[in-house]
Design a protein around this motif. Structure first.
Motif, PDB file in Angstrom:
ATOM      1  N   HIS A 138       2.546   9.594  -5.660  1.00 11.02           N
ATOM      2  CA  HIS A 138       3.037  10.866  -5.121  1.00 11.02           C
ATOM      3  C   HIS A 138       4.297  11.313  -5.884  1.00 11.02           C
ATOM      4  O   HIS A 138       4.439  12.495  -6.246  1.00 11.02           O
ATOM      5  CB  HIS A 138       3.333  10.696  -3.629  1.00 11.02           C
TER       6      HIS A 138
ATOM      7  N   LYS B  16       1.085   4.245  -2.979  1.00 13.05           N
ATOM      8  CA  LYS B  16       0.921   5.674  -2.702  1.00 13.05           C
ATOM      9  C   LYS B  16       2.179   6.461  -3.047  1.00 13.05           C
ATOM     10  O   LYS B  16       2.101   7.561  -3.620  1.00 13.05           O
ATOM     11  CB  LYS B  16       0.552   5.874  -1.226  1.00 13.05           C
TER      12      LYS B  16
ATOM     13  N   GLU C 242       0.837  -1.204   0.000  1.00  8.71           N
ATOM     14  CA  GLU C 242       0.000   0.000   0.000  1.00  8.71           C
ATOM     15  C   GLU C 242       0.873   1.255   0.000  1.00  8.71           C
ATOM     16  O   GLU C 242       0.599   2.221  -0.719  1.00  8.71           O
ATOM     17  CB  GLU C 242      -0.897  -0.011   1.244  1.00  8.71           C
TER      18      GLU C 242
ATOM     19  N   HIS D 269       2.069   9.883   5.098  1.00 12.76           N
ATOM     20  CA  HIS D 269       1.708   8.471   5.177  1.00 12.76           C
ATOM     21  C   HIS D 269       2.458   7.850   6.349  1.00 12.76           C
ATOM     22  O   HIS D 269       3.597   8.225   6.637  1.00 12.76           O
ATOM     23  CB  HIS D 269       2.116   7.781   3.865  1.00 12.76           C
TER      24      HIS D 269
END
Length: 464
Positions: free
Chosen positions: A135, A131, A127, A325
């Motif tokens: 990004h 991300k 995950e 994050h």
């Protein structure tokens, strides 16, 4: 009343309590109704149930306990750390164990991979990589690069983003709509090459064909929309598909040509499973991101890690670009200390070298099973093998869904367990038996595992 793991147990009472209160993962209710196995202790490459019966741990827990069970050194390292510092998040702070572990992991990684982002498991690592890839491309001024490519039947985790990368339809259908952007290409199951319309008489040509399907998918979706390709070094789901010679070299060329990040999902394959700390290093390719977990602590404490190349991490060195994050327990002091002790054992006992030396012997033992009617293929790398089961070896005809369910769940799983072998009998793809034992086992244990498999599979073959 406090829990005492050394106290005598009432198996029936525990099973009844589990049926009422515990929700096991990936487990059909039938297992609870029949009385779920209760495991109370482990040592070396064995686990023991509540009645004291011994089983070979042929799956290292869940591709996890690479250094073996009962390593007091790892237990002591975690306990010592908890006495000194029980918890501190790595959100704007740091602690020595996490810092030292970051440096240690970077030293094992291929190429210029010098940043480590901790998680608490493999799904979180995947995950995180998803991300990070999106990004990264936004910072690079390419905001439409958000799609990811992975392989058919590949498992990359269950979080909503990771599930979009996972290539197993039955695992995803209840949770749709998923995070958008996941696209699939063929895997590297050479045994089924002809069914894919791929070269079936030349392994290297098959590998080039499979890699080129990634280029085809990038061009079809549009190179300005694809952020990353997620690949396991040896694909787990479907039964241990190793990469053909030249496959990853071609994949790396494709990713470079179309400005796409290559993510090596090594949640299973890192930390010794194929004879190196990182499988990408063993197989000779340099990814942009590595996801890892499981064997990082040999399972003694939960931990995962995303390892990032300088190319990808560099833009985040700017105070303008924060990666928003994280996870509360990521980089936990006790987990980091356990990982460092685990790595010390790896180095002092040369567990990676042990895997490289013994893997051909393990393969040879399993290949003896090819004389059994239902054993169609044996494949894998290191201490990570799959045995594909078929109805007809001459045609490679597989079992239908009902037959597979009956073979695997009604017969093989309980029969192997009763015979003293814990492993995986699964049909995410075609029916397979998977083996991934602790890295401490050797030829004597290979023979023992082979003997159990032969007895059970021959019996199964006679009943079909």
């Amino acid at each position: 009343m406090s829990y005492d793991p050394t106290a005598a147990v009432d198996t029936a009472a525990l099973q009844a309590s589990a049926k009422r209160h515990m929700w096991p993962h990936f487990t059909n209710r039938k297992v609870l109704n029949d009385g779920i196995p209760v495991i109370t202790r482990a040592e070396g490459h064995h686990i023991y149930d509540a009645a004291g019966k011994e089983y070979i741990d042929g799956l290292a827990g869940l591709f996890v306990v690479n250094a073996g069970h009962g390593r007091q050194r790892i237990v002591d390292a975690a306990a010592k750390q908890m006495k000194q510092l029980d918890f501190m998040p790595i959100w704007s702070y740091a602690h020595p164990a996490a810092i030292e572990l970051s440096e240690r992991i970077s030293s094992y990684a291929p190429g210029e991979m010098n940043k480590v982002f901790f998680t608490t498991g493999g799904g979180e690592a995947v995950e995180s990589a998803f991300k990070l890839a999106k990004h990264y491309w936004k910072i690079q001024g390419k905001p439409m690069k958000h799609k990811v490519i992975s392989r058919s039947v590949a498992y990359h985790g269950t979080p909503q983003g990771a599930l979009a990368i996972t290539g197993i339809p039955d695992m995803k259908k209840f949770y749709e709509p998923l995070t958008p952007g996941g696209h699939r290409v063929p895997n590297t199951n050479f045994y089924r090459a002809e069914e894919m319309g791929a070269p079936s008489d030349d392994l290297e040509a098959f590998g080039q064909w499979a890699a080129n399907r990634i280029e085809e998918a990038i061009l079809f979706e549009g190179e300005d929309t694809v952020a990353a390709v997620f690949l396991e070094p040896v694909q787990n789901s479907g039964g241990c598909f190793p990469p053909p010679p030249g496959y990853f070299k071609r994949v790396r060329e494709i990713c470079d040509q179309y400005d796409v990040l290559l993510v090596s999902d090594e949640v299973i394959c890192a930390y010794g499973r194929v004879g190196e700390f990182f499988a990408s290093k063993a197989l000779g390719y340099e990814p942009d991101i590595i996801t890892s977990a499981k064997g990082i602590t040999s399972g003694y404490v939960p931990l995962g890690a995303m390892v990032v190349s300088d190319k990808v991490s560099e833009p985040f060195n700017s105070v303008e670009n924060t990666f928003y994050h994280g996870f509360t327990f990521a980089g936990h002091p006790a987990a980091a200390a356990a990982a460092l002790a685990n790595f010390d054992i790896f180095e002092e006992e040369d567990l990676n070298g042990r895997v490289r030396e013994n893997s051909p012997l393990f393969r040879a033992e399993l290949e003896k099973l090819l004389d059994i009617d239902i054993v169609g293929d044996v494949r894998g790398e290191g201490y990570f093998f799959g045995i594909e089961l078929v109805k007809d070896k001459s045609t490679k005809e597989t079992f239908n869904e009902e037959e597979s369910d009956r073979l695997l769940r009604d017969y093989l799983s309980p029969a192997l367990w009763d015979a003293g072998l814990y492993c995986r009998a699964d049909d995410r793809g075609d029916p397979v038996i998977q083996l991934a034992p602790p890295l401490t086992i050797g030829p004597a244990e290979f023979a023992e595992i082979g003997g159990i498999l032969r007895s059970v599979l021959k019996d199964a073959s006679s009943k079909i």
